[in-house]
Design a protein around this motif. Structure first.
Motif, mmCIF file in Angstrom:
data_model
loop_
_atom_site.group_PDB
_atom_site.id
_atom_site.type_symbol
_atom_site.label_atom_id
_atom_site.label_comp_id
_atom_site.label_asym_id
_atom_site.label_seq_id
_atom_site.Cartn_x
_atom_site.Cartn_y
_atom_site.Cartn_z
ATOM 1 N N VAL A 135 13.031 15.649 -2.926
ATOM 2 C CA VAL A 135 11.567 15.219 -2.527
ATOM 3 C C VAL A 135 11.798 14.292 -1.557
ATOM 4 C CG1 VAL A 135 9.938 13.760 -3.670
ATOM 5 C CG2 VAL A 135 11.054 15.349 -5.131
ATOM 6 N N ALA A 136 10.909 14.417 -0.623
ATOM 7 C CA ALA A 136 11.060 13.528 0.673
ATOM 8 C C ALA A 136 10.010 12.237 0.486
ATOM 9 C CB ALA A 136 10.998 14.271 1.806
ATOM 10 N N LEU A 137 10.541 11.058 1.083
ATOM 11 C CA LEU A 137 9.499 10.139 0.931
ATOM 12 C C LEU A 137 9.360 9.840 2.388
ATOM 13 C CD1 LEU A 137 10.995 7.590 -1.796
ATOM 14 C CD2 LEU A 137 9.085 9.071 -2.131
ATOM 15 N N ALA A 171 0.714 -1.278 -0.035
ATOM 16 C CA ALA A 171 0.189 0.181 -0.013
ATOM 17 C C ALA A 171 0.849 1.329 0.025
ATOM 18 C CB ALA A 171 -0.966 -0.007 1.249
ATOM 19 N N ILE A 172 2.099 0.952 0.839
ATOM 20 C CA ILE A 172 2.784 2.464 0.996
ATOM 21 C C ILE A 172 3.551 2.789 -0.607
ATOM 22 C CG2 ILE A 172 5.022 3.217 1.807
ATOM 23 C CD1 ILE A 172 2.695 3.623 3.501
ATOM 24 N N LEU A 173 3.833 1.552 -1.123
ATOM 25 C CA LEU A 173 4.428 1.763 -2.544
ATOM 26 C C LEU A 173 3.652 2.367 -3.608
ATOM 27 C CD1 LEU A 173 7.162 -1.245 -2.948
ATOM 28 C CD2 LEU A 173 7.626 1.217 -2.817
ATOM 29 N N PHE A 174 2.470 1.568 -3.579
ATOM 30 C CA PHE A 174 1.241 1.973 -4.334
ATOM 31 C C PHE A 174 0.997 3.462 -4.294
ATOM 32 C CE2 PHE A 174 -2.829 2.744 -5.832
ATOM 33 C CZ PHE A 174 -3.012 1.970 -6.970
ATOM 34 N N ASP A 175 1.082 3.826 -2.954
ATOM 35 C CA ASP A 175 0.692 5.304 -2.672
ATOM 36 C C ASP A 175 1.687 6.291 -3.261
ATOM 37 O OD1 ASP A 175 -1.279 7.475 -1.873
ATOM 38 O OD2 ASP A 175 0.291 7.659 0.016
ATOM 39 N N ALA A 176 2.861 5.756 -2.721
ATOM 40 C CA ALA A 176 4.089 6.823 -3.378
ATOM 41 C C ALA A 176 4.248 6.919 -4.630
ATOM 42 C CB ALA A 176 5.392 6.084 -2.698
ATOM 43 N N ILE A 177 3.967 5.803 -5.629
ATOM 44 C CA ILE A 177 4.015 5.462 -6.928
ATOM 45 C C ILE A 177 3.050 6.633 -7.644
ATOM 46 C CG2 ILE A 177 3.614 4.340 -9.110
ATOM 47 C CD1 ILE A 177 5.069 2.062 -7.508
ATOM 48 N N GLY A 178 1.992 6.907 -6.874
ATOM 49 C CA GLY A 178 0.926 7.626 -7.518
ATOM 50 C C GLY A 178 1.131 9.183 -7.272
ATOM 51 N N GLN A 179 1.808 9.267 -5.936
ATOM 52 C CA GLN A 179 2.310 10.761 -5.804
ATOM 53 C C GLN A 179 3.282 11.136 -6.594
ATOM 54 O OE1 GLN A 179 2.313 11.747 -1.423
ATOM 55 N NE2 GLN A 179 0.600 10.194 -1.046
ATOM 56 N N LEU A 180 4.152 10.433 -6.823
ATOM 57 C CA LEU A 180 5.469 10.580 -7.621
ATOM 58 C C LEU A 180 4.818 10.840 -8.991
ATOM 59 C CD1 LEU A 180 8.193 8.691 -6.002
ATOM 60 C CD2 LEU A 180 7.967 10.978 -6.015
ATOM 61 N N GLY A 181 4.002 10.191 -9.646
ATOM 62 C CA GLY A 181 3.472 10.474 -10.945
ATOM 63 C C GLY A 181 2.948 11.606 -10.986
ATOM 64 N N ALA A 182 2.123 11.901 -9.923
ATOM 65 C CA ALA A 182 1.353 13.164 -9.864
ATOM 66 C C ALA A 182 2.425 14.619 -10.011
ATOM 67 C CB ALA A 182 0.278 13.347 -8.740
ATOM 68 N N CYS A 198 5.482 14.298 -11.043
ATOM 69 C CA CYS A 198 6.200 14.277 -12.743
ATOM 70 C C CYS A 198 4.778 14.788 -13.576
ATOM 71 C CB CYS A 198 6.313 12.962 -13.100
ATOM 72 S SG CYS A 198 7.673 12.252 -12.316
ATOM 73 N N LYS A 199 3.776 14.703 -13.408
ATOM 74 C CA LYS A 199 2.761 15.378 -14.327
ATOM 75 C C LYS A 199 2.587 16.581 -14.326
ATOM 76 C CE LYS A 199 -2.394 15.114 -15.350
ATOM 77 N NZ LYS A 199 -3.675 14.554 -14.790
ATOM 78 N N ASP A 200 2.582 16.974 -13.046
ATOM 79 C CA ASP A 200 2.467 18.585 -13.090
ATOM 80 C C ASP A 200 3.869 19.286 -13.246
ATOM 81 O OD1 ASP A 200 0.202 18.363 -11.403
ATOM 82 O OD2 ASP A 200 0.818 18.266 -9.488
ATOM 83 N N THR A 201 4.860 18.739 -13.052
ATOM 84 C CA THR A 201 6.132 19.530 -13.575
ATOM 85 C C THR A 201 6.111 19.598 -15.143
ATOM 86 O OG1 THR A 201 7.538 17.342 -13.374
ATOM 87 C CG2 THR A 201 7.538 18.895 -11.477
ATOM 88 N N LEU A 202 5.537 18.369 -15.900
ATOM 89 C CA LEU A 202 5.554 18.659 -17.246
ATOM 90 C C LEU A 202 4.763 19.653 -17.883
ATOM 91 C CD1 LEU A 202 5.958 14.737 -18.149
ATOM 92 C CD2 LEU A 202 7.502 16.388 -18.469
#
Length: 89
Positions: free
Chosen positions: A77-79, A47-58, A60-64
């Protein structure tokens, strides 16, 4: 003070698979109360990994989507996650 700097330097040199294995290791946590009401350590790690991937993806999307390049030199970036106890289902 030298010991603290040496430890920090060693931690900063870890590659992703090394620090992620430490970050999601919840094997030492035991369910409180009935086991059925709490996630298992492996489920919590997932669950932690799934949530972290989603937040990091968001992120990346925002920076692009930014109209102009940003100065990221020296930025971090802090995890982080709560690891005190296993959450309920």
């Amino acid at each position: 003070k030298v010991g603290k700097k040496t430890r920090r330097f060693a931690l900063q040199r870890l590659v992703a698979d090394e620090f992620l294995m430490h970050w999601i290791d919840f094997a030492d946590l035991q369910p409180l109360g009935e086991e059925a009401s709490n996630l298992l350590p492996v489920e919590y790690s997932e669950a932690i990994l799934f949530d972290a991937i989603g937040q990091l993806g968001a992120l990346c999307k925002d920076t692009l989507s930014m109209p102009a390049p940003q100065m990221w030199i020296g930025s971090s970036v802090a995890l982080a996650c709560d690891g005190g106890a296993l959450p309920e289902r």
